[in-house]
Design an enzyme around this catalytic site. Sequence first.
Site, PDB file in Angstrom:
ATOM      1  CB  THR A 345      26.581  28.783  44.003  1.00 30.61           C
ATOM      2  OG1 THR A 345      27.384  27.642  43.685  1.00 30.61           O
ATOM      3  CG2 THR A 345      27.449  29.863  44.605  1.00 30.61           C
ATOM      4  CD  GLN A 375      30.685  25.530  44.190  1.00 29.38           C
ATOM      5  OE1 GLN A 375      30.506  24.451  44.755  1.00 29.38           O
ATOM      6  NE2 GLN A 375      31.040  25.608  42.912  1.00 29.38           N
ATOM      7  CD  GLN A 397      34.448  26.359  46.310  1.00 28.41           C
ATOM      8  OE1 GLN A 397      34.825  25.324  46.842  1.00 28.41           O
ATOM      9  NE2 GLN A 397      34.161  26.420  45.012  1.00 28.41           N
ATOM     10  CG  ASP A 398      31.772  30.367  45.803  1.00 25.48           C
ATOM     11  OD1 ASP A 398      32.949  30.623  45.505  1.00 25.48           O
ATOM     12  OD2 ASP A 398      30.993  29.769  45.046  1.00 25.48           O
ATOM     13  CG  ASP A 419      36.814  31.009  43.204  1.00 21.25           C
ATOM     14  OD1 ASP A 419      37.990  31.341  42.972  1.00 21.25           O
ATOM     15  OD2 ASP A 419      36.261  30.039  42.644  1.00 21.25           O
ATOM     16  NE  ARG A 487      39.366  30.077  40.850  1.00 21.15           N
ATOM     17  CZ  ARG A 487      39.125  28.765  40.837  1.00 21.15           C
ATOM     18  NH1 ARG A 487      39.887  27.954  40.124  1.00 21.15           N
ATOM     19  NH2 ARG A 487      38.124  28.261  41.537  1.00 21.15           N
ATOM     20  CD1 TRP A 489      33.399  31.540  37.389  1.00 28.24           C
ATOM     21  CD2 TRP A 489      32.303  33.249  38.317  1.00 28.24           C
ATOM     22  NE1 TRP A 489      32.113  31.121  37.651  1.00 28.24           N
ATOM     23  CE2 TRP A 489      31.425  32.149  38.210  1.00 28.24           C
ATOM     24  CE3 TRP A 489      31.839  34.441  38.878  1.00 28.24           C
ATOM     25  CZ2 TRP A 489      30.105  32.212  38.656  1.00 28.24           C
ATOM     26  CZ3 TRP A 489      30.533  34.507  39.327  1.00 28.24           C
ATOM     27  CH2 TRP A 489      29.672  33.403  39.208  1.00 28.24           C
TER      28      TRP A 489
END
Length: 581
Positions: A345, A375, A397-398, A419, A487, A489
Amino acid sequence: MTNMKEFFAGMSDSGNQISISKKKKKLFFIILSSMLVIGALIGVIAGVSSRKNSNSNENSSPHAILKSSCSSTLYPDLCYSSIAELAGATDTLTSKKDVIELSINLTLLAVEHNYFTIEKLIKKRKLTRREKTALHDCLEMIDETIDELHKAEDDLKEYPNKKSISEHADDLKTLVSAAITNQDSCIDGFSHDKADKIVRKSLIKGQEHVHRMCSNVLAMIKNLTDTDMEKERHISGRKLGQQEVDESGYPKWLSAGDRRLLQATTVTPDVTVAADGSGNFRTVAAAVAAAPERSSSRYIIRIKAGVYRENVEVPKKKTNIMFVGDGRKNTIITASRNVVDGSTTFNSATVAVVGDRFLARGITFQNTAGPSKHQAVALRVGSDFSAFYECDMLAYQDTLYVHSLRQFYINCLIAGTVDFIFGNAAVVLQDCDIHARRPNSGQKNMVTAQGRTDPNQNTGIVIQKSRIGATSDLLPVQSSFPTYLGRPWKEYSRTIVMQSSISDVIVPAGWSEWTGNFALDTLFYAEYLNSGAGAGTSGRVKWKGYRVFTSATQATPFTAGNFVAGGSWLPATGFPFSTGL
């Protein structure tokens, strides 16, 4: 440390008799730096001893000072034993500041021990591509940790005389918070495959040890500075965080030298990047490579309209760089690294920025890997006092990795799925459009996943005066893809959404669990004066860590002026901003 590294690098490049290979040079540097740290420990002890009779500010014995200092930490036994085992240390302590100085130096030794562990793993194990990448990510973060701890050490030596106590406190907590984040991010790189987890086992003990050492330093710094700020408030009658500013908006305590640094102007001509060859460089990476190192003056890289298919890194030695595009719709930097295809990531970022005081305006940062590649970061930022204006961050994502230190985003668009704003910086996103996209079937959208792992870290994600909604591909089917504000992490995840418009893309519960009951009591999620169809709080989660602010007093600590010390550096960016509510 950095200057010493450059010195030895220069010895082999300057035609001198001494020639050291790259690996030996690195090893030589680490060994010597360890010796220097040990020397520094002896120096600290000697210095403490010389101050014992003339500069004592504690009416306690050295043993009592150590016990008292360590009592404020999360790992008091480690705090006490690490210093008590150092010959002569406990006999010479005169203040809590002495304990912190010694703890920082001992932490540096532990960080360098982890460096050797990683070097051995690289040499001895057969590694997958991602494992190699993750280990090199760790080496990069060790390098950053060493710099951050040295900066904290230097700042502590000046405490409390160089600047206001609150500014000392903010800088010290920011630096040590980032050092903690680096340890966590290193370990996070080994979370994808079974093979990754085997390497993780070899590293985790050392990384957790440094995490705890840094945590103790952070707790002692907070205890020291909080106590001193309370004394200062009692004497002066000033409110917490209140600053006296001059006609330019800068704090009055700011020295002439620091003011010149903040007002830095370009001393070298702007350079231009153009893919068609009409500029100074064809790629953004080439322009960054040619930029001066550790510059205190602004270096502007103008990026002409075009699509630049490349991965770009602005390393820590490249400071005060500014990217200026021809508008976010016209200047696009794009790539597609992702975890499924073997990246970490951390390393997947299309653009990664570490050098302090980075600025960007009118650019799109994009990762096109897509929702099936998991990610895949468009922009990663670990640059202190960095700011982005009229930029787009587009991925799935990310999308935006707000990794560490102090950051500010104004009038930007951030779009993604899972996220898609995550990390452990102290960051304020102001007047931004934050849009969930259509994810893969069965996925849920999470606007944030904040990564605070220690309750004393001064980090978190603040979304202020912004607009949270959905992209055109999600709008017709948003009922099939639940979207949440965030949320947890990590255990002490902290996110505040205030004075923003929230559309009905956000489900009534507002926030989602990570897994089971993890972090629901220890997280800090708050909402304040939001509007829109998705802003109602009556149906929100009932977690212990969730709250609705009911007064400006509760929200004020999370404004740009307080949360990222915006009043001391945002004026120099030239970008619009608001330091208050």
